[in-house]
Design a protein around this motif. Structure first.
Motif, PDB file in Angstrom:
ATOM      1  N   LYS A   1       0.858  -1.193   0.000  1.00  0.00           N
ATOM      2  CA  LYS A   1       0.000   0.000   0.000  1.00  0.00           C
ATOM      3  C   LYS A   1       0.889   1.237   0.000  1.00  0.00           C
ATOM      4  O   LYS A   1       1.834   1.321   0.793  1.00  0.00           O
ATOM      5  CB  LYS A   1      -0.873  -0.022   1.253  1.00  0.00           C
ATOM      6  CG  LYS A   1      -1.595   1.265   1.574  1.00  0.00           C
ATOM      7  CD  LYS A   1      -2.291   1.150   2.937  1.00  0.00           C
ATOM      8  CE  LYS A   1      -2.958   2.449   3.350  1.00  0.00           C
ATOM      9  NZ  LYS A   1      -3.584   2.343   4.682  1.00  0.00           N
ATOM     10  N   GLN A   2       0.584   2.178  -0.890  1.00  0.00           N
ATOM     11  CA  GLN A   2       1.312   3.442  -0.889  1.00  0.00           C
ATOM     12  C   GLN A   2       0.322   4.583  -0.742  1.00  0.00           C
ATOM     13  O   GLN A   2      -0.319   5.002  -1.715  1.00  0.00           O
ATOM     14  CB  GLN A   2       2.143   3.627  -2.163  1.00  0.00           C
ATOM     15  CG  GLN A   2       3.005   4.874  -2.104  1.00  0.00           C
ATOM     16  CD  GLN A   2       3.832   5.098  -3.339  1.00  0.00           C
ATOM     17  OE1 GLN A   2       3.505   4.633  -4.415  1.00  0.00           O
ATOM     18  NE2 GLN A   2       4.942   5.808  -3.183  1.00  0.00           N
ATOM     19  N   PRO A   3       0.196   5.136   0.459  1.00  0.00           N
ATOM     20  CA  PRO A   3      -0.680   6.306   0.652  1.00  0.00           C
ATOM     21  C   PRO A   3      -0.100   7.505  -0.094  1.00  0.00           C
ATOM     22  O   PRO A   3       1.103   7.521  -0.400  1.00  0.00           O
ATOM     23  CB  PRO A   3      -0.656   6.527   2.164  1.00  0.00           C
ATOM     24  CG  PRO A   3      -0.134   5.248   2.740  1.00  0.00           C
ATOM     25  CD  PRO A   3       0.792   4.683   1.717  1.00  0.00           C
ATOM     26  N   PRO A   4      -0.916   8.510  -0.357  1.00  0.00           N
ATOM     27  CA  PRO A   4      -0.420   9.694  -1.073  1.00  0.00           C
ATOM     28  C   PRO A   4       0.785  10.313  -0.386  1.00  0.00           C
ATOM     29  O   PRO A   4       0.760  10.566   0.815  1.00  0.00           O
ATOM     30  CB  PRO A   4      -1.640  10.641  -1.049  1.00  0.00           C
ATOM     31  CG  PRO A   4      -2.805   9.740  -0.901  1.00  0.00           C
ATOM     32  CD  PRO A   4      -2.342   8.594  -0.064  1.00  0.00           C
TER      33      PRO A   4
ATOM     34  N   VAL B   1       1.216  -4.785   3.221  1.00  0.00           N
ATOM     35  CA  VAL B   1      -0.103  -4.999   3.814  1.00  0.00           C
ATOM     36  C   VAL B   1      -0.270  -6.450   4.221  1.00  0.00           C
ATOM     37  O   VAL B   1      -0.689  -6.769   5.342  1.00  0.00           O
ATOM     38  CB  VAL B   1      -1.215  -4.614   2.809  1.00  0.00           C
ATOM     39  CG1 VAL B   1      -2.586  -4.987   3.353  1.00  0.00           C
ATOM     40  CG2 VAL B   1      -1.147  -3.127   2.480  1.00  0.00           C
ATOM     41  N   ILE B   2       0.089  -7.335   3.311  1.00  0.00           N
ATOM     42  CA  ILE B   2      -0.143  -8.752   3.564  1.00  0.00           C
ATOM     43  C   ILE B   2       0.708  -9.578   2.617  1.00  0.00           C
ATOM     44  O   ILE B   2       1.036  -9.112   1.530  1.00  0.00           O
ATOM     45  CB  ILE B   2      -1.654  -9.073   3.395  1.00  0.00           C
ATOM     46  CG1 ILE B   2      -2.035 -10.403   4.038  1.00  0.00           C
ATOM     47  CG2 ILE B   2      -2.078  -9.036   1.935  1.00  0.00           C
ATOM     48  CD1 ILE B   2      -3.543 -10.590   4.192  1.00  0.00           C
TER      49      ILE B   2
ATOM     50  N   TYR C   1      -2.514   0.609  -4.361  1.00  0.00           N
ATOM     51  CA  TYR C   1      -2.213  -0.742  -3.926  1.00  0.00           C
ATOM     52  C   TYR C   1      -1.497  -1.495  -5.049  1.00  0.00           C
ATOM     53  O   TYR C   1      -1.972  -1.543  -6.186  1.00  0.00           O
ATOM     54  CB  TYR C   1      -3.504  -1.482  -3.541  1.00  0.00           C
ATOM     55  CG  TYR C   1      -4.067  -1.003  -2.217  1.00  0.00           C
ATOM     56  CD1 TYR C   1      -4.837   0.158  -2.152  1.00  0.00           C
ATOM     57  CD2 TYR C   1      -3.806  -1.688  -1.039  1.00  0.00           C
ATOM     58  CE1 TYR C   1      -5.340   0.618  -0.946  1.00  0.00           C
ATOM     59  CE2 TYR C   1      -4.302  -1.252   0.175  1.00  0.00           C
ATOM     60  CZ  TYR C   1      -5.062  -0.097   0.220  1.00  0.00           C
ATOM     61  OH  TYR C   1      -5.547   0.353   1.424  1.00  0.00           O
ATOM     62  N   PHE C   2      -0.369  -2.066  -4.680  1.00  0.00           N
ATOM     63  CA  PHE C   2       0.424  -2.818  -5.641  1.00  0.00           C
ATOM     64  C   PHE C   2       0.464  -4.294  -5.252  1.00  0.00           C
ATOM     65  O   PHE C   2       0.763  -4.631  -4.108  1.00  0.00           O
ATOM     66  CB  PHE C   2       1.862  -2.298  -5.692  1.00  0.00           C
ATOM     67  CG  PHE C   2       1.995  -0.909  -6.237  1.00  0.00           C
ATOM     68  CD1 PHE C   2       2.094   0.179  -5.393  1.00  0.00           C
ATOM     69  CD2 PHE C   2       2.031  -0.697  -7.606  1.00  0.00           C
ATOM     70  CE1 PHE C   2       2.228   1.467  -5.891  1.00  0.00           C
ATOM     71  CE2 PHE C   2       2.161   0.583  -8.118  1.00  0.00           C
ATOM     72  CZ  PHE C   2       2.255   1.671  -7.258  1.00  0.00           C
ATOM     73  N   CYS C   3       0.193  -5.121  -6.216  1.00  0.00           N
ATOM     74  CA  CYS C   3       0.350  -6.550  -6.057  1.00  0.00           C
ATOM     75  C   CYS C   3       1.757  -6.905  -6.536  1.00  0.00           C
ATOM     76  O   CYS C   3       2.234  -6.341  -7.535  1.00  0.00           O
ATOM     77  CB  CYS C   3      -0.706  -7.270  -6.908  1.00  0.00           C
ATOM     78  SG  CYS C   3      -0.637  -9.059  -6.863  1.00  0.00           S
ATOM     79  N   ALA C   4       2.430  -7.787  -5.826  1.00  0.00           N
ATOM     80  CA  ALA C   4       3.802  -8.125  -6.206  1.00  0.00           C
ATOM     81  C   ALA C   4       4.056  -9.618  -6.037  1.00  0.00           C
ATOM     82  O   ALA C   4       3.492 -10.268  -5.158  1.00  0.00           O
ATOM     83  CB  ALA C   4       4.798  -7.322  -5.372  1.00  0.00           C
TER      84      ALA C   4
ATOM     85  N   LYS D   1       0.761  -2.881 -12.110  1.00  0.00           N
ATOM     86  CA  LYS D   1       0.718  -1.441 -12.342  1.00  0.00           C
ATOM     87  C   LYS D   1       0.054  -0.673 -11.209  1.00  0.00           C
ATOM     88  O   LYS D   1       0.162   0.550 -11.147  1.00  0.00           O
ATOM     89  CB  LYS D   1      -0.019  -1.137 -13.648  1.00  0.00           C
ATOM     90  CG  LYS D   1       0.753  -1.507 -14.888  1.00  0.00           C
ATOM     91  CD  LYS D   1       0.014  -1.052 -16.139  1.00  0.00           C
ATOM     92  CE  LYS D   1       0.818  -1.387 -17.376  1.00  0.00           C
ATOM     93  NZ  LYS D   1       0.146  -0.939 -18.622  1.00  0.00           N
ATOM     94  N   GLY D   2      -0.626  -1.360 -10.350  1.00  0.00           N
ATOM     95  CA  GLY D   2      -1.254  -0.714  -9.215  1.00  0.00           C
ATOM     96  C   GLY D   2      -2.725  -0.418  -9.425  1.00  0.00           C
ATOM     97  O   GLY D   2      -3.207  -0.284 -10.561  1.00  0.00           O
TER      98      GLY D   2
END
Lengths: 113, 115
Positions: free
Chosen positions: A38-41, A48-49, A90-93, A105-106
């Motif tokens: 998670k990247q807040p502004p 996150v998990i 939110y980025f999946c990796a 890409k988020g």
């Protein structure tokens, strides 16, 4: 090469509601790890998990849970009881046994009060 | 415990100029990574240091990019000369180990704009 796809560039959710962010990946490996960051502004990315591929049980962290479908190569994130502070990118990796991380890409999540 | 820090937070330079980005990892973390996100695209891996050695630099786009990690502490990423396509956010991350579910901790990023 591994790839990660997030098909929802933007999502929105009402405060206190539930939202699910989608992620699919492609790999020929059987052992790997999946993450949601998670990247807040204007702030740094935080984990996150995480999910280990060899574990069948879906990971949960408080209001955050995943639906890991290994055969379908799907790794969605569910946020329950959404809060204003959940608004973020939110980025999946994906990560093999060793680095590096391969990102999607988020998805930009907005939370509506 | 201090997190990963990066300097500067923003940099605006002209095409052809040189820029140096700095990353200070979490103390004790031997592994340091550089990633880059070009606008609207995925975050892409650039390279991985283990202490002062380059473990994997397969993601470095070309020889205009030079990364160093002297003494195995902080790292610098120099772009010389900068091109328009180098614009983006450069992230640094560090981790104590590389195997298992070991987490990579990210810095806030440096936003580079090349005009």
């Amino acid at each position: 090469a591994q790839t990660v796809t997030q098909s929802q560039p933007e999502m929105s959710v009402q405060e206190a509601e539930t939202v699910t962010l989608s992620c699919t990946y492609d790999t020929s490996e059987s052992d790997y790890y999946l993450f949601w960051y998670k990247q807040p502004p204007s702030r740094q990315m935080i984990l996150v998990i995480r999910q280990e591929a060899y574990k069948q049980q879906n990971a949960t962290e408080n209001r955050f849970s995943v639906n890991f479908q290994k055969a379908a190569k799907s790794f969605s994130l569910k946020i329950s009881d959404s809060q204003l502070g959940d608004a973020a990118m939110y980025f999946c990796a994906y990560r093999s046994i060793a680095p590096p991380l391969v990102f999607g890409k988020g998805t930009r999540l907005s939370v509506i009060a | 415990e201090a997190g990963v820090t990066q300097f500067p937070s923003h940099s605006v330079i002209e095409k052809g100029q040189t820029v140096t980005l700095r990353c200070d990892p979490i103390s004790g973390h031997d592994n340091l990574y550089w990633y880059r996100r070009v606008m609207g695209k995925e975050i892409k891996f650039l390279l991985h240091f283990v202490k002062e050695s380059k473990q994997d630099e397969s993601g470095m786009p070309n020889n205009r990019f030079l990364a160093e990690r002297t003494g195995g502490t902080y790292s610098t990423l120099k772009v010389q000369p900068a091109e328009l396509e180098d614009s983006g956010v450069y992230f640094c991350a560090s981790s104590q180990y590389i195997t298992g579910e070991n987490e990579q901790f990210f810095g806030p990023g440096t936003r580079l704009t090349v005009l």
